[in-house]
Design a protein around this motif. Sequence first.
Motif: not given
Length: 190
Positions: A147-171
Amino acid sequence: MIVTKEQIDSCDSLGNPVKELIISYINADKGISFLKWQIPEAEMKDLIKKLSEKQDNSLELIQILESKKDKFKLISCHIGSGGSICCIEKGKSIDTTMGFSPNSGIMMGTRCGDIDYSIIPYYMKKSEKTLEEVDNILNKQSGLVGVSGVSPDHRDIENAIKDGDKISFIADKMFTDRIIGYIAKYFVKL
């Protein structure tokens, strides 16, 4: 700080009519992160603070709770790259998110979790992929990473959200909503 049996027992004698419920969050790297009794807010905040001050009291807590297993109801959440939730009553599992394959249940790092099985033949026809390819996608390229296209690691998802990544927020929202959905289902079941 080590939480004592007396502190756990005090949760039973608050004089309030509360349903005993424990939710344990288990992190693959750290073991049990904390245990939370559902009790009135002031007492719950105090107990959570005590339990979360030290990670190494997990085994002692499990031993204390094991001695009380006939009295409590538990929702155990193993949340990591893989994950499962188990509904436990009187020390016995009465329901779980685990199924025939590791792909069932909650959304995970690379696995989609529960889906409508009709999507498989539909997707195979649209994409001209084989069953093996679709199985690989569902088990290794879905979930948070899919879903995120970022990582399977939730820490990376949280960092992407902090950087404003809306798709990571949805994931992240999908991930947490599925977990909350199972916890709510099991809470009602208990």
